[in-house]
Design a protein around this motif. Structure first.
Motif, PDB file in Angstrom:
ATOM      1  N   ASN A   8       0.791  -1.230   0.000  1.00 24.97           N
ATOM      2  CA  ASN A   8       0.000   0.000   0.000  1.00 24.97           C
ATOM      3  C   ASN A   8       0.821   1.276   0.000  1.00 24.97           C
ATOM      4  O   ASN A   8       1.989   1.285   0.379  1.00 24.97           O
ATOM      5  N   VAL A   9       0.139   2.349  -0.387  1.00 20.26           N
ATOM      6  CA  VAL A   9       0.573   3.708  -0.065  1.00 20.26           C
ATOM      7  C   VAL A   9      -0.535   4.310   0.786  1.00 20.26           C
ATOM      8  O   VAL A   9      -1.710   3.960   0.645  1.00 20.26           O
ATOM      9  N   GLY A  20      -0.644  14.898   5.060  1.00 13.30           N
ATOM     10  CA  GLY A  20      -0.458  15.555   3.770  1.00 13.30           C
ATOM     11  C   GLY A  20       0.595  14.929   2.886  1.00 13.30           C
ATOM     12  O   GLY A  20       0.777  15.365   1.738  1.00 13.30           O
ATOM     13  N   ASP A  21       1.297  13.901   3.378  1.00 11.29           N
ATOM     14  CA  ASP A  21       2.339  13.238   2.594  1.00 11.29           C
ATOM     15  C   ASP A  21       2.024  11.754   2.435  1.00 11.29           C
ATOM     16  O   ASP A  21       1.368  11.137   3.279  1.00 11.29           O
ATOM     17  N   TRP A  22       2.549  11.182   1.349  1.00 13.07           N
ATOM     18  CA  TRP A  22       2.344   9.767   1.067  1.00 13.07           C
ATOM     19  C   TRP A  22       3.496   8.923   1.608  1.00 13.07           C
ATOM     20  O   TRP A  22       4.657   9.342   1.558  1.00 13.07           O
ATOM     21  N   TYR A  23       3.147   7.744   2.106  1.00 16.09           N
ATOM     22  CA  TYR A  23       4.121   6.785   2.630  1.00 16.09           C
ATOM     23  C   TYR A  23       3.782   5.402   2.074  1.00 16.09           C
ATOM     24  O   TYR A  23       2.643   5.126   1.698  1.00 16.09           O
ATOM     25  N   VAL A  43       6.681 -16.839  13.481  1.00 16.27           N
ATOM     26  CA  VAL A  43       7.939 -17.421  13.922  1.00 16.27           C
ATOM     27  C   VAL A  43       7.688 -18.711  14.698  1.00 16.27           C
ATOM     28  O   VAL A  43       6.562 -19.028  15.064  1.00 16.27           O
ATOM     29  N   ASN A  44       8.773 -19.418  14.961  1.00 17.65           N
ATOM     30  CA  ASN A  44       8.740 -20.654  15.744  1.00 17.65           C
ATOM     31  C   ASN A  44       7.733 -21.668  15.193  1.00 17.65           C
ATOM     32  O   ASN A  44       6.890 -22.186  15.910  1.00 17.65           O
ATOM     33  N   GLY A  45       7.847 -21.925  13.884  1.00 25.21           N
ATOM     34  CA  GLY A  45       6.995 -22.942  13.283  1.00 25.21           C
ATOM     35  C   GLY A  45       5.523 -22.592  13.291  1.00 25.21           C
ATOM     36  O   GLY A  45       4.667 -23.454  13.213  1.00 25.21           O
ATOM     37  N   GLY A  46       5.207 -21.299  13.404  1.00 24.13           N
ATOM     38  CA  GLY A  46       3.816 -20.881  13.352  1.00 24.13           C
ATOM     39  C   GLY A  46       3.155 -20.762  14.706  1.00 24.13           C
ATOM     40  O   GLY A  46       1.964 -20.519  14.795  1.00 24.13           O
ATOM     41  N   THR A  47       3.918 -20.905  15.786  1.00 25.54           N
ATOM     42  CA  THR A  47       3.321 -20.835  17.114  1.00 25.54           C
ATOM     43  C   THR A  47       3.259 -19.412  17.651  1.00 25.54           C
ATOM     44  O   THR A  47       2.498 -19.134  18.561  1.00 25.54           O
ATOM     45  N   ILE A  48       4.064 -18.521  17.106  1.00 22.03           N
ATOM     46  CA  ILE A  48       4.057 -17.127  17.548  1.00 22.03           C
ATOM     47  C   ILE A  48       3.833 -16.229  16.344  1.00 22.03           C
ATOM     48  O   ILE A  48       4.599 -16.250  15.388  1.00 22.03           O
ATOM     49  N   ASP A  49       2.778 -15.427  16.394  1.00 21.73           N
ATOM     50  CA  ASP A  49       2.459 -14.496  15.318  1.00 21.73           C
ATOM     51  C   ASP A  49       2.729 -13.089  15.830  1.00 21.73           C
ATOM     52  O   ASP A  49       2.014 -12.579  16.686  1.00 21.73           O
ATOM     53  N   MET A  50       3.783 -12.482  15.328  1.00 25.75           N
ATOM     54  CA  MET A  50       4.235 -11.197  15.840  1.00 25.75           C
ATOM     55  C   MET A  50       3.805 -10.051  14.929  1.00 25.75           C
ATOM     56  O   MET A  50       3.560 -10.241  13.758  1.00 25.75           O
ATOM     57  N   VAL A  51       3.737  -8.867  15.507  1.00 19.66           N
ATOM     58  CA  VAL A  51       3.504  -7.651  14.739  1.00 19.66           C
ATOM     59  C   VAL A  51       4.797  -6.846  14.743  1.00 19.66           C
ATOM     60  O   VAL A  51       5.353  -6.563  15.803  1.00 19.66           O
ATOM     61  N   THR A  52       5.293  -6.517  13.559  1.00 18.15           N
ATOM     62  CA  THR A  52       6.474  -5.667  13.458  1.00 18.15           C
ATOM     63  C   THR A  52       6.108  -4.427  12.656  1.00 18.15           C
ATOM     64  O   THR A  52       5.001  -4.309  12.115  1.00 18.15           O
ATOM     65  N   HIS A  53       7.034  -3.493  12.560  1.00 18.34           N
ATOM     66  CA  HIS A  53       6.770  -2.227  11.869  1.00 18.34           C
ATOM     67  C   HIS A  53       7.938  -1.833  10.963  1.00 18.34           C
ATOM     68  O   HIS A  53       8.186  -0.661  10.727  1.00 18.34           O
ATOM     69  N   ASP A  54       8.639  -2.842  10.467  1.00 14.58           N
ATOM     70  CA  ASP A  54       9.770  -2.576   9.586  1.00 14.58           C
ATOM     71  C   ASP A  54       9.342  -1.931   8.270  1.00 14.58           C
ATOM     72  O   ASP A  54      10.136  -1.262   7.614  1.00 14.58           O
ATOM     73  N   TYR A  55       8.091  -2.166   7.876  1.00 14.49           N
ATOM     74  CA  TYR A  55       7.602  -1.664   6.587  1.00 14.49           C
ATOM     75  C   TYR A  55       6.416  -0.724   6.776  1.00 14.49           C
ATOM     76  O   TYR A  55       5.514  -0.667   5.960  1.00 14.49           O
ATOM     77  N   PHE A  56       6.470   0.029   7.850  1.00 18.42           N
ATOM     78  CA  PHE A  56       5.394   0.955   8.190  1.00 18.42           C
ATOM     79  C   PHE A  56       5.819   2.383   7.878  1.00 18.42           C
ATOM     80  O   PHE A  56       6.734   2.925   8.485  1.00 18.42           O
ATOM     81  N   ASN A  57       5.174   2.978   6.871  1.00 21.00           N
ATOM     82  CA  ASN A  57       5.409   4.370   6.480  1.00 21.00           C
ATOM     83  C   ASN A  57       6.842   4.642   6.020  1.00 21.00           C
ATOM     84  O   ASN A  57       7.544   5.494   6.571  1.00 21.00           O
ATOM     85  N   LEU A  58       7.245   3.924   5.012  1.00 20.94           N
ATOM     86  CA  LEU A  58       8.572   4.100   4.436  1.00 20.94           C
ATOM     87  C   LEU A  58       8.536   5.028   3.230  1.00 20.94           C
ATOM     88  O   LEU A  58       7.488   5.273   2.639  1.00 20.94           O
ATOM     89  N   THR A  59       9.681   5.527   2.855  1.00 21.24           N
ATOM     90  CA  THR A  59       9.801   6.288   1.616  1.00 21.24           C
ATOM     91  C   THR A  59       9.882   5.309   0.448  1.00 21.24           C
ATOM     92  O   THR A  59      10.106   4.108   0.642  1.00 21.24           O
ATOM     93  N   THR A  60       9.727   5.832  -0.743  1.00 16.29           N
ATOM     94  CA  THR A  60       9.863   4.986  -1.933  1.00 16.29           C
ATOM     95  C   THR A  60      11.252   4.367  -1.979  1.00 16.29           C
ATOM     96  O   THR A  60      11.414   3.185  -2.291  1.00 16.29           O
ATOM     97  N   ALA A  61      12.253   5.173  -1.663  1.00 15.16           N
ATOM     98  CA  ALA A  61      13.637   4.683  -1.705  1.00 15.16           C
ATOM     99  C   ALA A  61      13.859   3.568  -0.701  1.00 15.16           C
ATOM    100  O   ALA A  61      14.532   2.570  -0.997  1.00 15.16           O
ATOM    101  N   GLU A  62      13.296   3.707   0.494  1.00 14.21           N
ATOM    102  CA  GLU A  62      13.466   2.678   1.516  1.00 14.21           C
ATOM    103  C   GLU A  62      12.768   1.375   1.114  1.00 14.21           C
ATOM    104  O   GLU A  62      13.331   0.294   1.240  1.00 14.21           O
ATOM    105  N   MET A  63      11.544   1.498   0.618  1.00 13.41           N
ATOM    106  CA  MET A  63      10.800   0.291   0.239  1.00 13.41           C
ATOM    107  C   MET A  63      11.438  -0.399  -0.958  1.00 13.41           C
ATOM    108  O   MET A  63      11.410  -1.632  -1.074  1.00 13.41           O
ATOM    109  N   TYR A  91       6.348  10.570   9.598  1.00 20.17           N
ATOM    110  CA  TYR A  91       5.485   9.585  10.234  1.00 20.17           C
ATOM    111  C   TYR A  91       5.969   8.152  10.044  1.00 20.17           C
ATOM    112  O   TYR A  91       5.186   7.199  10.134  1.00 20.17           O
ATOM    113  N   LYS A  92       7.243   8.007   9.833  1.00 25.10           N
ATOM    114  CA  LYS A  92       7.813   6.672   9.842  1.00 25.10           C
ATOM    115  C   LYS A  92       7.725   6.133  11.267  1.00 25.10           C
ATOM    116  O   LYS A  92       7.860   6.880  12.242  1.00 25.10           O
TER     117      LYS A  92
END
Length: 388
Positions: A322-323, A328-331, A342-362, A384-385
């Motif tokens: 997504n964007v 007022g700005d796009w991310y 992770v762990n063979g499907g026993t732990i479902d984690m939430v991360t933010h490595d790909y939350f509100n990145l620039t085009t260059a970062e993504m 707003y990264k």
């Protein structure tokens, strides 16, 4: 009809250009077919040369693979025996795991909030269209709501390529129209390359229109539509309407990451009896809680719409994300890759490595499909990264 013109010539050999979305493999109808990109004028001429010189009202349908076909990517799954998968696609470390305090802050608060949804006039793809394209868009909108298969655009004088572009962008603006199947068509006369009508087929989840004797059950679609809308309203009612757009976006992101399971079966077997599985749309995500990247991206976009946030789709090489417009700005946001298991499907984690990145970062590990008709705004802001 203009007087004096031969009726057979008026309806001379109608060709339908079918563009396949999702994971559906290309298949030719009984009349013929080929795999490849969207037919241009030269290909129309070559196809016409293969037909009889005596013109008839017979139609031919060719199904071709869309240049922007989206294929689900497997969410990296880490086990004790195979931790290399994370390093090769999206690293998971203690730094990227949300803390317990962050988890608490991200959870929607029960307050039965009422939000002002984003007006359709603000949808991104629509905002990039010219006046003629907007007329096609409006007619498609009417057809989708009425479950009408054919939309006449013969008076607008668009080429097949231009009409196809509008149809794809219309679909990118409307994840809520989950009943539109993974195929669209543009009809045109041989030799003219001017679009006559846009064709949309609809799916009730089990049956897809074939435009002849088989139709998806409209009552089933209406029932599913009501169910999706009710669930979506319930979800956003727990998001504080006075929160900032950033906070609303974060809660939507984390809610979906918490509640969706990546559907590996749908990735491997995307269709059943010729119908694309619901893991590719918002019904699968919000009702079944199972999705592949398309379902993740579309449900994120739809929920953002409901709380007044502008969002859209990005078509990548075998992936969709997504964007989103915040402050007022796009991310750029990739919810699928922020939902690792992770762990063979026993732990479902939430991360933010790909939350509100620039085009260059993504773009470091994502590639936008250059053949896609979908417009993607430039994303350069960093305000707003996600801050760890």
């Amino acid at each position: 009809m203009q007087g004096g013109m031969d009726m057979k010539k008026i309806f001379a050999l109608l060709l339908a250009l079918s563009v396949v979305f999702g994971l559906c493999a290309c298949s030719a109808t009984a009349e013929g077919g080929s795999n490849g990109s969207v037919n241009k004028g030269s290909e129309v001429s070559s196809m016409a040369s293969e037909t009889s010189s005596e013109q008839t009202s017979e139609s031919i349908t060719t199904e071709v693979s869309s240049q922007e076909d989206t294929v689900s990517t497997i969410v990296p799954e880490v086990t004790d025996k195979d931790e290399s998968k994370v390093a090769s696609s999206k690293p998971i470390s203690s730094k990227t795991q949300i803390t317990s305090s962050q988890q608490t802050a991200a959870k929607p608060q029960v307050n039965n909030a009422v939000h002002k949804a984003l007006p359709e006039t603000s949808y991104y793809q629509l905002s990039c269209m010219n006046a003629t394209e907007k007329k096609v868009y409006s007619r498609l909108n009417d057809s989708a709501q009425k479950f009408a298969n054919s939309t006449d655009i013969s008076d607008l004088r668009l080429t097949v390529d231009e009409a196809t572009s509008v149809m794809k962008r219309f679909m990118a603006d409307h994840p809520q129209y989950f009943w539109i199947s993974n195929q669209i068509s543009v009809t045109y006369y041989v030799g003219s390359n001017m679009a006559e009508a846009c064709i949309m087929k609809y799916s009730d989840g089990t049956v897809t229109d074939n435009l002849d004797d088989k139709k998806a059950d409209r009552n089933v679609i209406r029932s599913k539509k009501a169910k999706v809308e009710a669930v979506a309203r319930e979800i956003v009612s727990h998001i504080d309407s006075n929160a900032s757009d950033y906070e609303k976006e974060l809660q939507i992101h984390d809610y979906l990451a918490d509640n969706l399971k990546y559907d590996k079966d749908a990735e491997k077997n995307p269709t059943k009896d010729g119908t694309l599985k619901s893991a590719f749309d918002i019904y699968g995500a919000l009702i079944d809680h199972k999705a592949i990247c398309e379902g993740y991206a579309k449900s994120f976009q739809y929920l953002c719409y409901l709380v007044g946030i502008n969002a859209n789709q990005v078509i990548g090489k075998s992936h969709m994300w997504n964007v989103v417009k915040i402050g007022g700005d796009w991310y750029q946001v990739d919810l699928t890759w922020d939902d690792p298991v992770v762990n063979g499907g026993t732990i479902d984690m939430v991360t933010h490595d790909y939350f509100n990145l620039t085009t260059a970062e993504m773009s470091k590990d994502h590639t936008i499909d250059s053949g896609s008709y979908i417009k993607v705004p430039s994303c350069t802001a960093t305000k707003y990264k996600y801050q760890k």
